[in-house]
Scaffold this motif. Structure first.
Motif, PDB file in Angstrom:
ATOM      1  N   GLY A   1      74.742  43.162  83.527  1.00 27.61           N
ATOM      2  CA  GLY A   1      73.419  43.759  83.460  1.00 27.61           C
ATOM      3  C   GLY A   1      72.296  42.788  83.211  1.00 27.61           C
ATOM      4  N   THR A   2      72.585  41.476  83.216  1.00 30.08           N
ATOM      5  CA  THR A   2      71.538  40.499  82.913  1.00 30.08           C
ATOM      6  C   THR A   2      70.983  39.800  84.153  1.00 30.08           C
ATOM      7  OG1 THR A   2      73.181  38.759  82.499  1.00 30.08           O
ATOM      8  CG2 THR A   2      72.444  40.077  80.600  1.00 30.08           C
ATOM      9  N   MET A   3      71.544  40.074  85.335  1.00 32.28           N
ATOM     10  CA  MET A   3      71.012  39.478  86.552  1.00 32.28           C
ATOM     11  C   MET A   3      69.707  40.168  86.922  1.00 32.28           C
ATOM     12  SD  MET A   3      70.402  39.776  90.021  1.00 32.28           S
ATOM     13  CE  MET A   3      71.432  41.079  90.678  1.00 32.28           C
ATOM     14  N   VAL A   4      68.641  39.378  87.087  1.00 34.48           N
ATOM     15  CA  VAL A   4      67.356  39.956  87.487  1.00 34.48           C
ATOM     16  C   VAL A   4      66.942  39.520  88.883  1.00 34.48           C
ATOM     17  CG1 VAL A   4      66.502  40.299  85.137  1.00 34.48           C
ATOM     18  CG2 VAL A   4      66.086  38.122  86.275  1.00 34.48           C
TER      19      VAL A   4
ATOM     20  N   THR B   1      81.071  43.516  74.992  1.00 32.55           N
ATOM     21  CA  THR B   1      80.579  42.340  75.685  1.00 32.55           C
ATOM     22  C   THR B   1      81.190  42.279  77.080  1.00 32.55           C
ATOM     23  OG1 THR B   1      80.558  41.234  73.538  1.00 32.55           O
ATOM     24  CG2 THR B   1      80.120  39.864  75.429  1.00 32.55           C
ATOM     25  N   PRO B   2      80.892  43.244  77.945  1.00 29.98           N
ATOM     26  CA  PRO B   2      81.438  43.189  79.307  1.00 29.98           C
ATOM     27  C   PRO B   2      80.840  42.022  80.068  1.00 29.98           C
ATOM     28  CG  PRO B   2      79.797  44.926  79.154  1.00 29.98           C
ATOM     29  CD  PRO B   2      80.018  44.408  77.760  1.00 29.98           C
ATOM     30  N   LEU B   3      81.689  41.321  80.803  1.00 35.97           N
ATOM     31  CA  LEU B   3      81.264  40.132  81.509  1.00 35.97           C
ATOM     32  C   LEU B   3      81.313  40.338  83.015  1.00 35.97           C
ATOM     33  CD1 LEU B   3      83.236  37.440  79.469  1.00 35.97           C
ATOM     34  CD2 LEU B   3      80.804  38.017  79.248  1.00 35.97           C
TER      35      LEU B   3
ATOM     36  N   ALA C   1      68.252  37.355  82.383  1.00 38.70           N
ATOM     37  CA  ALA C   1      67.379  37.697  81.251  1.00 38.70           C
ATOM     38  C   ALA C   1      67.904  38.981  80.639  1.00 38.70           C
ATOM     39  CB  ALA C   1      65.931  37.861  81.708  1.00 38.70           C
ATOM     40  N   GLU C   2      67.514  39.221  79.379  1.00 35.65           N
ATOM     41  CA  GLU C   2      67.942  40.449  78.711  1.00 35.65           C
ATOM     42  C   GLU C   2      66.875  40.931  77.738  1.00 35.65           C
ATOM     43  OE1 GLU C   2      71.826  42.346  76.482  1.00 35.65           O
ATOM     44  OE2 GLU C   2      71.364  40.229  76.166  1.00 35.65           O
ATOM     45  N   GLN C   3      66.228  42.029  78.096  1.00 33.76           N
ATOM     46  CA  GLN C   3      65.286  42.721  77.212  1.00 33.76           C
ATOM     47  C   GLN C   3      64.196  41.791  76.672  1.00 33.76           C
ATOM     48  OE1 GLN C   3      67.394  44.917  74.196  1.00 33.76           O
ATOM     49  NE2 GLN C   3      68.758  45.887  75.666  1.00 33.76           N
ATOM     50  N   GLY C   4      63.814  40.803  77.429  1.00 30.59           N
ATOM     51  CA  GLY C   4      62.755  39.904  76.988  1.00 30.59           C
ATOM     52  C   GLY C   4      63.121  39.013  75.823  1.00 30.59           C
ATOM     53  N   LYS C   5      64.398  38.868  75.528  1.00 32.95           N
ATOM     54  CA  LYS C   5      64.817  38.022  74.417  1.00 32.95           C
ATOM     55  C   LYS C   5      64.576  36.547  74.735  1.00 32.95           C
ATOM     56  CE  LYS C   5      68.621  40.881  72.620  1.00 32.95           C
ATOM     57  NZ  LYS C   5      70.084  40.874  72.350  1.00 32.95           N
ATOM     58  N   LYS C   6      64.381  35.768  73.701  1.00 37.26           N
ATOM     59  CA  LYS C   6      64.257  34.320  73.833  1.00 37.26           C
ATOM     60  C   LYS C   6      65.646  33.737  74.089  1.00 37.26           C
ATOM     61  CE  LYS C   6      62.759  30.151  71.402  1.00 37.26           C
ATOM     62  NZ  LYS C   6      61.951  29.623  72.509  1.00 37.26           N
TER      63      LYS C   6
ATOM     64  N   LEU D   1      74.725  35.410  76.398  1.00 38.25           N
ATOM     65  CA  LEU D   1      74.146  35.640  77.719  1.00 38.25           C
ATOM     66  C   LEU D   1      75.012  35.080  78.841  1.00 38.25           C
ATOM     67  CD1 LEU D   1      71.751  36.659  79.452  1.00 38.25           C
ATOM     68  CD2 LEU D   1      70.697  34.400  79.126  1.00 38.25           C
ATOM     69  N   SER D   2      75.405  33.816  78.741  1.00 38.22           N
ATOM     70  CA  SER D   2      76.150  33.195  79.829  1.00 38.22           C
ATOM     71  C   SER D   2      76.853  31.950  79.320  1.00 38.22           C
ATOM     72  CB  SER D   2      75.195  32.838  80.984  1.00 38.22           C
ATOM     73  OG  SER D   2      75.893  32.313  82.096  1.00 38.22           O
ATOM     74  N   PHE D   3      77.912  31.538  80.039  1.00 43.50           N
ATOM     75  CA  PHE D   3      78.593  30.296  79.694  1.00 43.50           C
ATOM     76  C   PHE D   3      79.376  29.795  80.900  1.00 43.50           C
ATOM     77  CE2 PHE D   3      81.234  33.829  78.314  1.00 43.50           C
ATOM     78  CZ  PHE D   3      82.509  33.519  78.781  1.00 43.50           C
ATOM     79  N   GLU D   4      79.645  28.502  80.872  1.00 42.38           N
ATOM     80  CA  GLU D   4      80.387  27.877  81.955  1.00 42.38           C
ATOM     81  C   GLU D   4      81.875  28.225  81.856  1.00 42.38           C
ATOM     82  OE1 GLU D   4      79.008  23.932  83.583  1.00 42.38           O
ATOM     83  OE2 GLU D   4      78.426  23.701  81.463  1.00 42.38           O
TER      84      GLU D   4
END
Length: 235
Positions: free
Chosen positions: A46-49, A80-82, A94-99, A118-121
């Protein structure tokens, strides 16, 4: 009257994507992570914009990481679904305008609250860790993600994060709902402040504290966020 400074052209010039040539993870803005993808990364669902290029998205497979993690997710409803992004192009998360903060793990270990990952290799090894001592104290917040190895990790916080240094003679106490991450060398304990709980007249929040002892650091954010919820706490 000259409104040139409000022109569409100026807006586009000020806000358009800019290549910084910083590697696979770049902070396009403090709240947009640009992934210069040429292979694969893991990201929170859900973080892909936006993206351009040839990128394929797949939800984390039911047995992608073995039966142990599958059991923990099924048993706990861990939130934490990936998704796996594979291909070549530019991906914006991005997620909800978080830093967003980028951390480079170099034979390091880091615990991250699932809300803040948010993300990792794919070079990073990860596992879901049960925080047994808090069971029964609060609803949720029992699980965090342990990340270890070499590679980049992107985490999110509401507003600016604050890092507190833990030393043997100076333990750090935090509100679980404001705790974002901590170094892998630390094992938090939990304590309840019964008098404060009674004074507040509620059964969560500051009456339950995480206690960090040893050598390391703890990252907190200036907002209480219910673990694994979709919205920040309004309390």
């Amino acid at each position: 009257m000259n409104n040139q400074r409000y022109s569409i052209q100026e807006f586009v010039q000020q806000t358009k994507q800019k290549d910084k040539h910083q590697g696979i993870f770049e902070l396009e803005t403090p709240r947009f992570l640009e992934v210069n993808l040429n292979g694969q990364i893991w990201a929170k669902m859900g973080t892909m914009v936006a993206y351009h290029g040839e990128i394929k998205f797949e939800r984390e497979g039911i047995l992608e990481h073995g039966f142990g993690r599958l059991f923990k997710k099924a048993f706990t409803g861990e939130g934490t679904p990936l998704m796996k992004a594979t291909g070549k192009g530019k991906l914006y998360l991005a997620e909800q305008g978080k830093k967003i903060s980028i951390l480079s793990l170099q034979h390091d270990a880091l615990f991250v609250n699932g809300n803040n990952l948010l993300s990792f290799e794919p070079s990073i090894h990860w596992d879901i860790k049960l925080m047994r001592k808090i069971a029964g104290m609060v609803a949720g917040g029992l699980f965090n993600v342990r990340l270890e190895g070499n590679g980049l990790v992107a985490i999110t916080t509401y507003y600016e994060p604050l890092t507190l240094i833990v030393t043997p003679d100076s333990p750090v106490f935090t509100d679980p709902n404001a705790t974002v991450a901590w170094s892998g060398s630390l094992q938090p304990d939990f304590a309840t402040d019964i008098s404060f709980k009674t004074f507040l007249g509620r059964g969560s929040g500051e009456s339950i504290q995480m206690k960090f002892v040893g050598e390391g650091f703890v990252v907190v954010q200036p907002l209480e966020e219910a673990y694994f919820s979709e919205e920040p706490s309004k309390s």
